[in-house]
Scaffold this motif. Structure first.
Motif, PDB file in Angstrom:
ATOM      1  N   SER A 111       0.826  -1.210   0.000  1.00 25.53           N
ATOM      2  CA  SER A 111       0.000   0.000   0.000  1.00 25.53           C
ATOM      3  C   SER A 111       0.861   1.260   0.000  1.00 25.53           C
ATOM      4  O   SER A 111       2.094   1.206   0.144  1.00 25.53           O
ATOM      5  N   SER A 112       0.195   2.402  -0.122  1.00 29.24           N
ATOM      6  CA  SER A 112       0.890   3.683  -0.062  1.00 29.24           C
ATOM      7  C   SER A 112       1.399   3.946   1.345  1.00 29.24           C
ATOM      8  O   SER A 112       0.971   3.300   2.310  1.00 29.24           O
ATOM      9  N   GLU A 113       2.306   4.898   1.471  1.00 28.37           N
ATOM     10  CA  GLU A 113       2.842   5.247   2.789  1.00 28.37           C
ATOM     11  C   GLU A 113       1.734   5.740   3.718  1.00 28.37           C
ATOM     12  O   GLU A 113       1.717   5.418   4.909  1.00 28.37           O
ATOM     13  N   ASP A 114       0.796   6.502   3.172  1.00 33.06           N
ATOM     14  CA  ASP A 114      -0.305   7.026   4.000  1.00 33.06           C
ATOM     15  C   ASP A 114      -1.172   5.898   4.536  1.00 33.06           C
ATOM     16  O   ASP A 114      -1.533   5.882   5.725  1.00 33.06           O
ATOM     17  N   ASP A 115      -1.520   4.952   3.663  1.00 31.36           N
ATOM     18  CA  ASP A 115      -2.353   3.834   4.102  1.00 31.36           C
ATOM     19  C   ASP A 115      -1.604   2.942   5.090  1.00 31.36           C
ATOM     20  O   ASP A 115      -2.197   2.413   6.038  1.00 31.36           O
ATOM     21  N   LEU A 116      -0.303   2.778   4.875  1.00 30.95           N
ATOM     22  CA  LEU A 116       0.480   1.955   5.797  1.00 30.95           C
ATOM     23  C   LEU A 116       0.542   2.611   7.174  1.00 30.95           C
ATOM     24  O   LEU A 116       0.472   1.931   8.206  1.00 30.95           O
ATOM     25  N   GLU A 117       0.648   3.942   7.192  1.00 27.56           N
ATOM     26  CA  GLU A 117       0.655   4.670   8.464  1.00 27.56           C
ATOM     27  C   GLU A 117      -0.687   4.508   9.177  1.00 27.56           C
ATOM     28  O   GLU A 117      -0.739   4.291  10.393  1.00 27.56           O
ATOM     29  N   THR A 118      -1.779   4.578   8.416  1.00 25.87           N
ATOM     30  CA  THR A 118      -3.105   4.382   9.003  1.00 25.87           C
ATOM     31  C   THR A 118      -3.247   2.971   9.559  1.00 25.87           C
ATOM     32  O   THR A 118      -3.777   2.768  10.659  1.00 25.87           O
ATOM     33  N   ALA A 119      -2.762   1.993   8.797  1.00 30.92           N
ATOM     34  CA  ALA A 119      -2.821   0.605   9.261  1.00 30.92           C
ATOM     35  C   ALA A 119      -2.015   0.425  10.546  1.00 30.92           C
ATOM     36  O   ALA A 119      -2.444  -0.275  11.466  1.00 30.92           O
ATOM     37  N   ARG A 120      -0.863   1.056  10.610  1.00 35.65           N
ATOM     38  CA  ARG A 120      -0.045   0.958  11.823  1.00 35.65           C
ATOM     39  C   ARG A 120      -0.791   1.532  13.027  1.00 35.65           C
ATOM     40  O   ARG A 120      -0.808   0.920  14.107  1.00 35.65           O
ATOM     41  N   ASN A 121      -1.424   2.681  12.845  1.00 34.81           N
ATOM     42  CA  ASN A 121      -2.167   3.291  13.951  1.00 34.81           C
ATOM     43  C   ASN A 121      -3.321   2.397  14.405  1.00 34.81           C
ATOM     44  O   ASN A 121      -3.587   2.268  15.612  1.00 34.81           O
ATOM     45  N   GLU A 122      -4.010   1.795  13.444  1.00 30.42           N
ATOM     46  CA  GLU A 122      -5.138   0.929  13.800  1.00 30.42           C
ATOM     47  C   GLU A 122      -4.661  -0.328  14.525  1.00 30.42           C
ATOM     48  O   GLU A 122      -5.283  -0.783  15.479  1.00 30.42           O
ATOM     49  N   LEU A 123      -3.529  -0.887  14.078  1.00 28.22           N
ATOM     50  CA  LEU A 123      -2.998  -2.071  14.757  1.00 28.22           C
ATOM     51  C   LEU A 123      -2.546  -1.729  16.166  1.00 28.22           C
ATOM     52  O   LEU A 123      -2.802  -2.480  17.115  1.00 28.22           O
ATOM     53  N   HIS A 124      -1.891  -0.588  16.325  1.00 23.92           N
ATOM     54  CA  HIS A 124      -1.472  -0.169  17.659  1.00 23.92           C
ATOM     55  C   HIS A 124      -2.676  -0.018  18.585  1.00 23.92           C
ATOM     56  O   HIS A 124      -2.633  -0.426  19.751  1.00 23.92           O
ATOM     57  N   SER A 125      -3.755   0.571  18.067  1.00 23.23           N
ATOM     58  CA  SER A 125      -4.971   0.743  18.878  1.00 23.23           C
ATOM     59  C   SER A 125      -5.548  -0.606  19.288  1.00 23.23           C
ATOM     60  O   SER A 125      -5.980  -0.792  20.429  1.00 23.23           O
ATOM     61  N   ALA A 126      -5.556  -1.561  18.340  1.00 23.99           N
ATOM     62  CA  ALA A 126      -6.106  -2.882  18.644  1.00 23.99           C
ATOM     63  C   ALA A 126      -5.252  -3.613  19.675  1.00 23.99           C
ATOM     64  O   ALA A 126      -5.782  -4.237  20.609  1.00 23.99           O
ATOM     65  N   LEU A 127      -3.933  -3.549  19.528  1.00 23.27           N
ATOM     66  CA  LEU A 127      -3.041  -4.239  20.468  1.00 23.27           C
ATOM     67  C   LEU A 127      -3.177  -3.712  21.889  1.00 23.27           C
ATOM     68  O   LEU A 127      -2.902  -4.417  22.851  1.00 23.27           O
ATOM     69  N   GLN A 128      -3.594  -2.459  22.016  1.00 21.56           N
ATOM     70  CA  GLN A 128      -3.703  -1.851  23.340  1.00 21.56           C
ATOM     71  C   GLN A 128      -5.140  -1.761  23.841  1.00 21.56           C
ATOM     72  O   GLN A 128      -5.376  -1.289  24.953  1.00 21.56           O
ATOM     73  N   HIS A 129      -6.100  -2.230  23.034  1.00 21.91           N
ATOM     74  CA  HIS A 129      -7.496  -2.139  23.452  1.00 21.91           C
ATOM     75  C   HIS A 129      -7.769  -3.103  24.615  1.00 21.91           C
ATOM     76  O   HIS A 129      -7.321  -4.257  24.582  1.00 21.91           O
ATOM     77  N   PRO A 130      -8.508  -2.675  25.626  1.00 27.33           N
ATOM     78  CA  PRO A 130      -8.728  -3.523  26.814  1.00 27.33           C
ATOM     79  C   PRO A 130      -9.347  -4.882  26.496  1.00 27.33           C
ATOM     80  O   PRO A 130      -9.070  -5.866  27.191  1.00 27.33           O
ATOM     81  N   GLN A 131     -10.183  -4.948  25.457  1.00 28.98           N
ATOM     82  CA  GLN A 131     -10.849  -6.217  25.140  1.00 28.98           C
ATOM     83  C   GLN A 131     -10.007  -7.121  24.233  1.00 28.98           C
ATOM     84  O   GLN A 131     -10.361  -8.283  24.023  1.00 28.98           O
ATOM     85  N   LEU A 132      -8.900  -6.606  23.716  1.00 25.99           N
ATOM     86  CA  LEU A 132      -8.083  -7.388  22.788  1.00 25.99           C
ATOM     87  C   LEU A 132      -6.654  -7.607  23.265  1.00 25.99           C
ATOM     88  O   LEU A 132      -5.978  -8.518  22.780  1.00 25.99           O
ATOM     89  N   CYS A 133      -6.187  -6.785  24.181  1.00 26.29           N
ATOM     90  CA  CYS A 133      -4.751  -6.741  24.489  1.00 26.29           C
ATOM     91  C   CYS A 133      -4.197  -8.054  25.036  1.00 26.29           C
ATOM     92  O   CYS A 133      -2.981  -8.282  24.955  1.00 26.29           O
ATOM     93  N   THR A 134      -5.037  -8.929  25.575  1.00 18.37           N
ATOM     94  CA  THR A 134      -4.546 -10.210  26.104  1.00 18.37           C
ATOM     95  C   THR A 134      -4.766 -11.362  25.129  1.00 18.37           C
ATOM     96  O   THR A 134      -4.439 -12.507  25.442  1.00 18.37           O
ATOM     97  N   LEU A 135      -5.300 -11.067  23.951  1.00 18.23           N
ATOM     98  CA  LEU A 135      -5.658 -12.125  23.005  1.00 18.23           C
ATOM     99  C   LEU A 135      -4.528 -12.400  22.009  1.00 18.23           C
ATOM    100  O   LEU A 135      -3.712 -11.528  21.729  1.00 18.23           O
ATOM    101  N   PRO A 136      -4.493 -13.613  21.454  1.00 16.33           N
ATOM    102  CA  PRO A 136      -3.526 -13.906  20.386  1.00 16.33           C
ATOM    103  C   PRO A 136      -3.851 -13.097  19.123  1.00 16.33           C
ATOM    104  O   PRO A 136      -5.018 -12.952  18.757  1.00 16.33           O
ATOM    105  N   PHE A 137      -2.816 -12.591  18.460  1.00 15.48           N
ATOM    106  CA  PHE A 137      -2.955 -11.826  17.221  1.00 15.48           C
ATOM    107  C   PHE A 137      -2.257 -12.564  16.087  1.00 15.48           C
ATOM    108  O   PHE A 137      -1.117 -12.996  16.228  1.00 15.48           O
ATOM    109  N   LEU A 138      -2.952 -12.677  14.950  1.00 14.33           N
ATOM    110  CA  LEU A 138      -2.325 -13.097  13.706  1.00 14.33           C
ATOM    111  C   LEU A 138      -2.308 -11.879  12.788  1.00 14.33           C
ATOM    112  O   LEU A 138      -3.363 -11.366  12.401  1.00 14.33           O
ATOM    113  N   ILE A 139      -1.114 -11.384  12.480  1.00 16.59           N
ATOM    114  CA  ILE A 139      -0.955 -10.203  11.631  1.00 16.59           C
ATOM    115  C   ILE A 139      -0.467 -10.691  10.270  1.00 16.59           C
ATOM    116  O   ILE A 139       0.611 -11.278  10.154  1.00 16.59           O
ATOM    117  N   LEU A 140      -1.272 -10.460   9.239  1.00 20.66           N
ATOM    118  CA  LEU A 140      -0.967 -10.948   7.900  1.00 20.66           C
ATOM    119  C   LEU A 140      -0.530  -9.798   7.003  1.00 20.66           C
ATOM    120  O   LEU A 140      -1.300  -8.866   6.761  1.00 20.66           O
TER     121      LEU A 140
END
Length: 204
Positions: A111-140
């Motif tokens: 993807s473009s640099e802008d979209d990759l930056e957006t994806a990074r922000n969304e992944l960071h939010s998910a990894l730190q979300h209280p309902q997800l932070c203890t769960l296994p993640f598969l990042i493809l």
């Protein structure tokens, strides 16, 4: 050996064969896991899940709201709730996190640099979300078959996964629709993490 003994021996062998063939009972039920699948529009979430379900690629339509697919594997069934990745939908993702046992995050490695930056922000939010932070993640890191695709090492460094996800259960894997064996192997690794989490919960 008398004829009676021979007859008894044959009858017993028939009984053992009958037991082996007919009395095994139903195979043990495969465990089911409820997962949430997130990623930006165009990352390829729908196409990957449809391919795993052996659906025709001609019928694939980008998810605008959410959809649920039961993805079968030999040792588990994954009930995957895929959430649309458009700008106006991502702010509602967290409403669908409850009850999830694992997370699939799909990103477009070409993807473009802008979209990759957006994806990074969304992944960071998910990894730190209280309902997800203890769960296994598969990042493809999808679309590895495209010339502009970034390598897994580049993605890991750009997304700052080592410091951010330290102590968490996560897997980062390259993938594309052209290599289904690798994709299935990635999901097998995720299933192993889900099983480990189950076993830990039983020991507590």
């Amino acid at each position: 050996m008398s004829d009676l003994r021979i007859t008894e021996a044959f009858l017993y062998m028939d009984y053992l064969c009958f037991r082996a063939l007919c009395c095994k009972g139903p195979p043990p039920a495969r465990p089911e896991y409820d997962l949430v699948c997130i990623g930006l529009t165009g990352s390829g979430k729908t196409s990957l899940l449809s391919k795993l379900c052996s659906e025709s690629p001609e019928n694939v339509v980008s998810t605008t709201g959410f959809s649920i697919k039961a993805v079968p594997f030999q040792n588990a069934i994954l009930n995957v709730k895929e959430l649309g990745g458009a700008d106006n939908i991502r702010k509602y993702w967290s409403r669908y996190y409850q009850g999830s046992q694992g997370v699939i995050f799909v990103l477009d490695s070409a993807s473009s640099e802008d979209d990759l930056e957006t994806a990074r922000n969304e992944l960071h939010s998910a990894l730190q979300h209280p309902q997800l932070c203890t769960l296994p993640f598969l990042i493809l890191a999808n679309h590895q078959d495209k010339p502009a695709a970034r390598s897994v090492q580049e993605i890991k460094k750009y997304f700052e996964l080592e410091p951010l996800a330290r102590g968490k259960r996560w897997i980062l894997q390259p993938c594309s629709l052209d290599d289904m064996d690798a994709l299935k192997d990635s999901f097998s690794q995720l299933i192993n993490l889900l099983e480990e989490k189950d076993h830990e919960a039983l020991r507590m």
